[in-house]
Design a protein around this motif. Structure first.
Motif, PDB file in Angstrom:
ATOM      1  N   GLN A   1       0.826  -1.202   0.000  1.00  0.00           N
ATOM      2  CA  GLN A   1       0.000   0.000   0.000  1.00  0.00           C
ATOM      3  C   GLN A   1       0.868   1.264   0.000  1.00  0.00           C
ATOM      4  OE1 GLN A   1      -2.341  -0.663   3.529  1.00  0.00           O
ATOM      5  NE2 GLN A   1      -4.031  -1.630   2.383  1.00  0.00           N
ATOM      6  N   ALA A   2       1.942   1.239   0.760  1.00  0.00           N
ATOM      7  CA  ALA A   2       2.828   2.404   0.838  1.00  0.00           C
ATOM      8  C   ALA A   2       3.478   2.691  -0.510  1.00  0.00           C
ATOM      9  CB  ALA A   2       3.895   2.165   1.903  1.00  0.00           C
ATOM     10  N   ASN A   3       3.870   1.646  -1.199  1.00  0.00           N
ATOM     11  CA  ASN A   3       4.513   1.840  -2.502  1.00  0.00           C
ATOM     12  C   ASN A   3       3.536   2.424  -3.516  1.00  0.00           C
ATOM     13  OD1 ASN A   3       6.564   1.478  -4.609  1.00  0.00           O
ATOM     14  ND2 ASN A   3       5.156  -0.090  -5.363  1.00  0.00           N
ATOM     15  N   LEU A   4       2.315   1.908  -3.550  1.00  0.00           N
ATOM     16  CA  LEU A   4       1.331   2.408  -4.516  1.00  0.00           C
ATOM     17  C   LEU A   4       0.908   3.829  -4.176  1.00  0.00           C
ATOM     18  CD1 LEU A   4      -0.877  -0.788  -4.983  1.00  0.00           C
ATOM     19  CD2 LEU A   4       0.858   0.098  -6.528  1.00  0.00           C
ATOM     20  N   ALA A   5       0.858   4.130  -2.861  1.00  0.00           N
ATOM     21  CA  ALA A   5       0.457   5.480  -2.447  1.00  0.00           C
ATOM     22  C   ALA A   5       1.581   6.492  -2.646  1.00  0.00           C
ATOM     23  CB  ALA A   5       0.031   5.467  -0.983  1.00  0.00           C
ATOM     24  N   ARG A   6       2.812   6.003  -2.819  1.00  0.00           N
ATOM     25  CA  ARG A   6       3.970   6.872  -2.991  1.00  0.00           C
ATOM     26  C   ARG A   6       3.785   7.783  -4.205  1.00  0.00           C
ATOM     27  NH1 ARG A   6       9.658   3.929  -3.188  1.00  0.00           N
ATOM     28  NH2 ARG A   6       8.909   3.370  -1.126  1.00  0.00           N
ATOM     29  N   ASN A   7       3.215   7.257  -5.276  1.00  0.00           N
ATOM     30  CA  ASN A   7       2.922   8.080  -6.448  1.00  0.00           C
ATOM     31  C   ASN A   7       1.515   7.739  -6.917  1.00  0.00           C
ATOM     32  OD1 ASN A   7       2.806   9.322  -9.042  1.00  0.00           O
ATOM     33  ND2 ASN A   7       5.054   9.367  -9.056  1.00  0.00           N
ATOM     34  N   LYS A   8       0.568   8.411  -6.289  1.00  0.00           N
ATOM     35  CA  LYS A   8      -0.835   8.098  -6.562  1.00  0.00           C
ATOM     36  C   LYS A   8      -1.207   8.377  -8.012  1.00  0.00           C
ATOM     37  CE  LYS A   8      -2.331   9.014  -1.827  1.00  0.00           C
ATOM     38  NZ  LYS A   8      -3.156   9.887  -0.943  1.00  0.00           N
ATOM     39  N   LYS A   9      -0.624   9.420  -8.585  1.00  0.00           N
ATOM     40  CA  LYS A   9      -0.953   9.771  -9.970  1.00  0.00           C
ATOM     41  C   LYS A   9      -0.564   8.647 -10.920  1.00  0.00           C
ATOM     42  CE  LYS A   9      -0.218  13.291 -13.515  1.00  0.00           C
ATOM     43  NZ  LYS A   9       0.477  14.545 -13.867  1.00  0.00           N
ATOM     44  N   ARG A  10       0.623   8.086 -10.690  1.00  0.00           N
ATOM     45  CA  ARG A  10       1.069   6.979 -11.538  1.00  0.00           C
ATOM     46  C   ARG A  10       0.141   5.777 -11.382  1.00  0.00           C
ATOM     47  NH1 ARG A  10       6.381   4.059  -9.590  1.00  0.00           N
ATOM     48  NH2 ARG A  10       4.854   3.330  -8.068  1.00  0.00           N
ATOM     49  N   THR A  11      -0.226   5.465 -10.159  1.00  0.00           N
ATOM     50  CA  THR A  11      -1.090   4.306  -9.898  1.00  0.00           C
ATOM     51  C   THR A  11      -2.463   4.488 -10.519  1.00  0.00           C
ATOM     52  OG1 THR A  11       0.054   3.921  -7.800  1.00  0.00           O
ATOM     53  CG2 THR A  11      -2.090   2.871  -8.082  1.00  0.00           C
ATOM     54  N   VAL A  12      -3.064   5.655 -10.299  1.00  0.00           N
ATOM     55  CA  VAL A  12      -4.407   5.915 -10.824  1.00  0.00           C
ATOM     56  C   VAL A  12      -4.410   5.922 -12.348  1.00  0.00           C
ATOM     57  CG1 VAL A  12      -6.254   7.635 -10.980  1.00  0.00           C
ATOM     58  CG2 VAL A  12      -5.181   7.147  -8.765  1.00  0.00           C
ATOM     59  N   THR A  13      -3.387   6.561 -12.953  1.00  0.00           N
ATOM     60  CA  THR A  13      -3.318   6.632 -14.415  1.00  0.00           C
ATOM     61  C   THR A  13      -3.193   5.243 -15.029  1.00  0.00           C
ATOM     62  OG1 THR A  13      -2.225   8.780 -14.244  1.00  0.00           O
ATOM     63  CG2 THR A  13      -2.138   7.671 -16.374  1.00  0.00           C
ATOM     64  N   THR A  14      -2.371   4.405 -14.413  1.00  0.00           N
ATOM     65  CA  THR A  14      -2.194   3.039 -14.921  1.00  0.00           C
ATOM     66  C   THR A  14      -3.501   2.262 -14.861  1.00  0.00           C
ATOM     67  OG1 THR A  14       0.112   3.020 -14.195  1.00  0.00           O
ATOM     68  CG2 THR A  14      -0.915   0.892 -14.640  1.00  0.00           C
ATOM     69  N   ILE A  15      -4.188   2.365 -13.734  1.00  0.00           N
ATOM     70  CA  ILE A  15      -5.469   1.651 -13.593  1.00  0.00           C
ATOM     71  C   ILE A  15      -6.502   2.180 -14.575  1.00  0.00           C
ATOM     72  CG2 ILE A  15      -7.423   1.257 -12.036  1.00  0.00           C
ATOM     73  CD1 ILE A  15      -5.416   1.133  -9.732  1.00  0.00           C
ATOM     74  N   LEU A  16      -6.536   3.505 -14.761  1.00  0.00           N
ATOM     75  CA  LEU A  16      -7.524   4.086 -15.671  1.00  0.00           C
ATOM     76  C   LEU A  16      -7.276   3.679 -17.123  1.00  0.00           C
ATOM     77  CD1 LEU A  16      -8.014   7.715 -14.265  1.00  0.00           C
ATOM     78  CD2 LEU A  16      -9.644   5.826 -14.221  1.00  0.00           C
ATOM     79  N   THR A  17      -5.999   3.701 -17.533  1.00  0.00           N
ATOM     80  CA  THR A  17      -5.720   3.338 -18.935  1.00  0.00           C
ATOM     81  C   THR A  17      -6.021   1.870 -19.198  1.00  0.00           C
ATOM     82  OG1 THR A  17      -3.405   3.051 -18.285  1.00  0.00           O
ATOM     83  CG2 THR A  17      -4.001   5.115 -19.373  1.00  0.00           C
ATOM     84  N   MET A  18      -5.657   1.004 -18.257  1.00  0.00           N
ATOM     85  CA  MET A  18      -6.007  -0.401 -18.415  1.00  0.00           C
ATOM     86  C   MET A  18      -7.512  -0.588 -18.338  1.00  0.00           C
ATOM     87  SD  MET A  18      -3.157  -2.576 -16.338  1.00  0.00           S
ATOM     88  CE  MET A  18      -4.067  -4.054 -16.725  1.00  0.00           C
ATOM     89  N   GLY A  19      -8.143   0.143 -17.422  1.00  0.00           N
ATOM     90  CA  GLY A  19      -9.599   0.040 -17.284  1.00  0.00           C
ATOM     91  C   GLY A  19     -10.325   0.469 -18.532  1.00  0.00           C
TER      92      GLY A  19
END
Length: 812
Positions: free
Chosen positions: A419-437
């Motif tokens: 969780q800490a790693n994914l929260a470290r760069n929320k923009k990167r995480t959200v963008t990746t999920i959105l593009t795959m989604g």
């Protein structure tokens, strides 16, 4: 400038994994754009060539014109070219029938009259050319060029039969439709026509192509032909429009271009987001490096140029490769992309011979791909240019300009570290999920259409019940051959009790059902029309009409008490001036006898029937018709006996040219092929888009491991096992996959259901009842999970190859 270029090249080599992923994304994007562009361009070419090959190279024809009028038409300034043809006589071929016709050279070319082998056009009065079946019906078992044959013919419907010896000058290609209908055409010479038909009785048809056709729309072309007909004093009934050819000759393919542009726009937008995210994620680990470059004197402009040249170097390699792959794929699969699948030999040949190479399209696809890369890099270029030397030196991923309070934990475990790693760069995480989604949303949307295309429902429109459907193949208002109209054919009692009894006696037949049709003249808006009214039992009415009702309230019992009828082509209901509750004056044709009938319109439906109207059995019985109006037979048989039953039925059908038989299995296979071609093409497109999206997740996980190499090394030094590292990476991948599925299953199914309803309204093939495409969803989820697990395992294995000491000493 050379220094900036060398830095760009070094960055690409240093970040080889990221560079490969970006290159693959650019290749796939370019290939898709190339396939879309070449396919649309090829479809436009093929449809124009196809319309000409099948329907003739002419816009219209003026029929039944005299010799003087024919000469006047040919010299009109509005006409680019014109051909003349004329029916000389009708031939008596026993069970079959034929027409002897004369074509001049231009008419032959414009109507695509083809010959086989060493054939030549008839020139002498006694020469003739036709299909081999034409001559076989006259007794020649193996007709050859040069053979003599006696043809019985008559001029006009009431003319005397004349027998004349002809010499075969050639053959026309065989045609299955002619064989099924037992009607054939033969070509005779101009000498025969002029010496056989008196001048006063000569009647020509002039086919023509209008000038300036490329500057007209479809409606303008049709109006210009009608205006020309009026100027020549030609009755409207003698003006024939070649509508399909007009549509493709005048229409620049707006619909095809619009669909292609829409799909291309989706590919470009999706690719921009993915390539941008890959660039952005890669830049996060290089902020300090960029700061050092700024500190030693690199300007903002040079920083932008460095990022820009990275993209251009990758594009220079990837775009040509993508163009080549796109062209090869289009070349290999264009027939399937066009939706033909080889089901029609003539059309298939035209499609397969369509020239697909187009330099403007390839240049356009390359430019769009280059524009996609540029737009993807625009934001990363700005970010790199804004990096401050001081800020960069103390930069840590996940920190920003605002002061943040870090929350501590008494205990840590794999879940909290993930969780800490994914929260470290929320923009990167959200963008990746959105593009795959987004790619998965598109898949779910298409699955809501493709998964609900039911071949059985569509096949049931042709064969509504049973295994075989036998009907009468006739005309309705044929003035030239009235004996071929339905009401006249019904007098032959082709579907009487004797026929149904013979069918019941066939081994394997379990059920025989019949249906009745009647020819009806209906007084409507704009005049009187001839159509068919179907007489239905309550069971068939409820099954095939009532559930398809679009307007009105059609209750069977109410209909039989009030002479109610239902119109079966709702789309044209208002065009003909019909309205619910309106009275109609009809004439039911009982053979040649006309029975007046006053009916009330109680409803309008999309009943997918061969008739235009429906009435009840009880209402029909009141009319007191004398002719047996049975016009359709449904045959059900045991599954293991289908082949033998079909063979026996066809033998019975050979006794008359008016029988037509169709099996449910054949109808099902035809629909299944059409649906399969459409569905496979859409899924193939979505697979490539999904693959581009997966590149994004792969880059995110790879970059995450690289940037945390030292951190993970320290974790392992204090006790984290290799198994725990692998599980942590898998959990990160599962979070990406889980987020993707949540977006896809919610948004995708909502949009998909709405699109299903809209497409069903338009009558899209196979759409009727909706169900959640569960199997498609499970396949998609399974593929996502499998790819994520494989990627995590590969990255974990690669990560574990380095020693813990090397990882701790790693310096970004």
């Amino acid at each position: 400038m050379k220094t900036v270029t060398k830095l760009s090249e070094k960055n690409l080599r240093q970040n080889r994994g990221r560079s490969i992923l970006i290159a693959i994304s650019i290749i796939l994007t370019t290939a898709l754009l190339t396939i879309i562009g070449l396919s649309c361009n090829g479809l436009l070419k093929a449809n124009k060539a196809n319309s000409s090959a099948l329907y003739g190279d002419f816009h219209g024809a003026f029929m039944n014109v005299g010799e003087e009028k024919m000469k006047e038409i040919i010299v009109r300034g509005e006409i680019e070219k014109a051909g003349v043809m004329a029916n000389a006589a009708t031939a008596d071929l026993g069970k079959a029938s034929g027409i002897l016709a004369y074509y001049d050279q231009k008419a032959r070319a414009m109507s695509n009259l083809k010959m086989t082998g060493h054939s030549r056009i008839p020139v002498e009065e006694n020469e003739i050319m036709a299909q081999k079946a034409f001559f076989k019906n006259l007794g020649l078992k193996k007709p050859e060029i040069g053979d003599s044959v006696t043809v019985p013919y008559r001029i006009g419907a009431k003319g005397k039969v004349i027998k004349k010896a002809f010499k075969i000058s050639g053959f026309l290609p065989d045609n299955e439709i002619n064989d099924l209908k037992q009607t054939y055409g033969a070509v005779v010479s101009k000498k025969f026509y002029e010496n056989t038909v008196p001048v006063k009785k000569r009647s020509y048809s002039v086919c023509f192509k209008m000038k300036n056709d490329q500057k007209m729309t479809e409606n303008e072309m049709e109006e210009s032909i009608q205006d020309l007909g009026k100027a020549l004093s030609i009755p409207e009934r003698n003006i024939s429009l070649n509508k399909i050819f007009i549509m493709w000759d005048t229409d620049p393919g707006t619909q095809t271009v619009a669909v292609g542009a829409f799909v291309a726009a989706i590919v470009i937008l999706f690719s921009i987001v993915v390539i941008y995210n890959i660039f952005y994620v890669g830049m996060v680990q290089k902020v300090q490096e960029y700061g050092k470059l700024r500190a030693i004197g690199m300007t903002r402009k040079q920083m932008k140029q460095m990022i820009f040249r990275e993209g251009m170097i990758l594009s220079g390699i990837s775009i040509p490769l993508g163009l080549f792959i796109g062209f090869i794929v289009t070349k290999l699969f264009f027939v399937k992309i066009a939706g033909i699948g080889g089901t029609n030999k003539t059309v298939g040949e035209v499609i397969s011979n369509t020239p697909l190479f187009s330099l403007p399209v390839l240049i356009g696809a390359g430019v769009l791909a280059l524009l996609t890369v540029y737009l993807s890099m625009k934001r990363p270029m700005q970010v790199a240019a804004k990096v401050s030397p001081v800020e960069a030196v103390r930069y840590q991923e996940g920190t920003g300009k605002k002061r943040q309070n870090r929350k501590g934990c008494r205990q840590i475990n794999l879940i909290r570290i993930t969780q800490a790693n994914l929260a470290r760069n929320k923009k990167r995480t959200v963008t990746t999920i959105l593009t795959m989604g987004l790619s998965c949303v598109m898949f779910i949307v298409i699955a809501n259409l493709g998964g609900n295309m039911n071949p059985a429902y569509e096949a049931g429109k042709d064969v509504k019940k049973g295994d075989f459907y036998i009907t009468l193949d006739t005309g309705l208002d044929d003035k030239t051959y009235p004996e071929k109209n339905l009401n006249r054919v019904q007098q032959q009692n082709l579907m009487d009790k004797n026929m149904t009894d013979q069918i019941r006696q066939i081994d394997g037949v379990t059920k025989v059902e019949t249906g009745k049709w009647a020819v009806v003249n209906v007084k409507k808006k704009g005049g009187e029309g001839t159509s068919v009214i179907q007489i239905l039992s309550k069971k068939d009415f409820d099954a095939f009409v009532k559930k398809e009702l679009e307007r009105g309230s059609a209750d069977y019992d109410t209909m039989k008490n009030n002479n109610g009828v239902v119109y079966l082509w709702d789309h044209f209901f208002e065009d003909y001036g019909y309205h619910i509750g309106g009275k109609l004056h009809m004439e039911i044709l009982d053979g040649t006898k006309k029975i007046p009938f006053s009916a009330t319109v109680v409803g309008s439906a999309n009943g997918h029937m061969d008739a235009s109207w429906a009435m009840t059995e009880e209402t029909f019985e009141k009319l007191g018709t004398k002719t047996d109006l049975t016009s359709e037979i449904y045959v059900t048989c045991r599954p293991e006996k289908k082949a033998s039953v079909e063979k026996k039925l066809k033998e019975l059908m050979d006794t008359s040219e008016f029988y037509h038989i169709k099996s449910y299995d054949d109808a099902y296979q035809e629909v299944q092929l059409s649906i399969g071609l459409l569905r496979d093409s859409l899924y193939a497109l979505l697979f490539v888009i999904g693959l581009i999206g997966f590149m994004n997740m792969a880059n995110t996980l790879i970059t995450s491991i690289v940037t945390r190499k030292k951190e993970l090394g320290i974790f392992q030094a204090i006790g984290m096992t290799a198994k725990q590292v692998r599980r942590m990476l898998q959990m990160e991948g599962l979070i990406f996959t889980g987020g993707t599925l949540v977006i896809a299953l919610t948004l995708g199914n909502v949009i998909g259901y709405y699109l299903f309803l809209k497409c069903k309204e338009t009558g899209m093939i196979g759409l009727n009842d909706y169900h959640l495409p569960l199997s498609e969803i499970l396949v998609m989820a399974g593929i996502l999970l499998l790819l994520q697990m494989v990627l995590s395992a590969v990255m974990s294995r690669k990560f574990q190859k380095e020693s813990v000491v090397e990882r701790i000493r790693y310096d970004e």
